[in-house]
Design an enzyme around this catalytic site. Structure first.
Site, PDB file in Angstrom:
ATOM      1  N   SER A 174       1.036  -1.456  -0.013  1.00  0.00           N
ATOM      2  CA  SER A 174      -0.129  -0.119  -0.240  1.00  0.00           C
ATOM      3  C   SER A 174       1.028   1.376   0.139  1.00  0.00           C
ATOM      4  O   SER A 174       1.690   1.244   0.698  1.00  0.00           O
ATOM      5  CB  SER A 174      -0.787  -0.070   1.630  1.00  0.00           C
ATOM      6  OG  SER A 174      -1.646   1.164   1.669  1.00  0.00           O
ATOM      7  N   TYR A 204      -1.827  -0.804  10.787  1.00  0.00           N
ATOM      8  CA  TYR A 204      -1.631  -1.198   9.263  1.00  0.00           C
ATOM      9  C   TYR A 204      -1.104  -0.321   8.038  1.00  0.00           C
ATOM     10  O   TYR A 204      -0.145  -1.116   7.776  1.00  0.00           O
ATOM     11  CB  TYR A 204      -3.374  -0.499   7.937  1.00  0.00           C
ATOM     12  CG  TYR A 204      -3.208  -0.636   6.659  1.00  0.00           C
ATOM     13  CD1 TYR A 204      -3.477  -2.248   6.101  1.00  0.00           C
ATOM     14  CD2 TYR A 204      -3.216   0.194   5.860  1.00  0.00           C
ATOM     15  CE1 TYR A 204      -4.240  -1.896   5.444  1.00  0.00           C
ATOM     16  CE2 TYR A 204      -3.379   0.327   4.926  1.00  0.00           C
ATOM     17  CZ  TYR A 204      -3.807  -1.506   4.441  1.00  0.00           C
ATOM     18  OH  TYR A 204      -4.077  -1.388   2.341  1.00  0.00           O
TER      19      TYR A 204
END
Length: 262
Positions: free
Chosen positions: A152, A166
């Site tokens: 990501s 995350y």
């Protein structure tokens, strides 16, 4: 040299974790539509079966389901064992399964770290390690086996949302991918990661519903990602065209990670 051969993945065996929904589903369709045999795995068995039926209707490659709950180490072992019973080699492993957790800094729970890092990082290593013998059987100097880790841009930049575990997990995934590239490259297995920006997915659904216009305004290309964008990147990395790419983190975000905010 022609583009059909250069980007050909026909006949390759591919495992996509989290392949029934969201980005994983987009990737799975890209491979099946181009003649690959794709194994989809996630803890939602019904979603896996539905995706397999839809993908097999495309009539080019093949799709199969092997459900597994990646929070459970024993399920990961069973997945690798079952895949080994069905196939004698694995050309491409796409580590896509992941989770997120958002909460204010002062309230962010310790349990979130365990949950997110287990799925986004720890199990990626576990599964990769377990299927390495299958990857080695598919690998050659001219056509290495491939590992594609779905990371990501939040593992590259600092996100506006409070998703501490995350972001850390994806930064860790990007670097682990490079470490694997060095170690497994010697076995003719490449390892690369895609640092994905916003795509239509269950994980992004609430964020896009609330902030889509703001998100798109911050992307130089002015839009979120499409299935063709992520599937195309995976096809490139899995074909002859991408066979010399190893240890790369490719930003797949329309330029949002490099967009100036002032």
């Amino acid at each position: 040299m022609n583009s059909q051969n250069l980007f050909d993945v026909k006949g390759k065996v591919v495992l996509v974790t989290g392949g029934a929904k969201g980005i994983g589903r987009m990737i799975s369709e890209g491979f099946v539509a181009n003649g690959a045999t794709v194994y989809i795995s996630s803890r939602d068995a019904k979603a896996c079966d539905a995706a397999v039926n839809e993908l097999n209707a495309l009539g080019k490659g093949k799709a199969h389901s092997i459900p597994a709950n990646f929070y459970k180490e024993e399920d990961v072992k069973k997945l690798a064992e079952e895949l080994g019973k069905r196939e004698d080699k694995l050309h491409v492993l796409v580590n896509n399964s992941g989770s997120n957790w958002g909460a204010p800094y002062n309230e962010y729970p310790s349990s979130a770290w365990t949950r997110v890092l287990t799925l986004n990082l720890h199990r990626v290593f576990d599964l990769t390690q377990l299927v390495t013998p299958l990857l080695e059987k598919a690998a050659s100097a001219g056509d290495p086996a491939r590992i594609i880790n779905i990371g990501s841009i939040d593992g590259i930049r600092v996100p506006a949302l409070e998703t501490f575990a995350y972001s850390a997990s994806k930064a860790g995934l990007h670097h682990m991918s490079r470490v694997l590239a060095n170690h497994l490259g010697k076995r003719n297995i490449t390892s690369n990661s895609l640092a994905c920006g916003p795509f239509e997915s269950k994980m992004m659904a609430a964020t896009l519903e609330s902030y889509r216009e703001t998100i798109e305004a911050g992307i130089p290309l002015g839009r979120i990602g499409t299935p063709e964008d992520v599937a195309g990147a995976c096809l490139f990395l899995s074909s002859r065209a991408g066979s010399y790419v190893n240890g790369a983190t490719i930003t797949l975000d329309g330029g949002s990670a490099i967009a100036a905010k002032l």
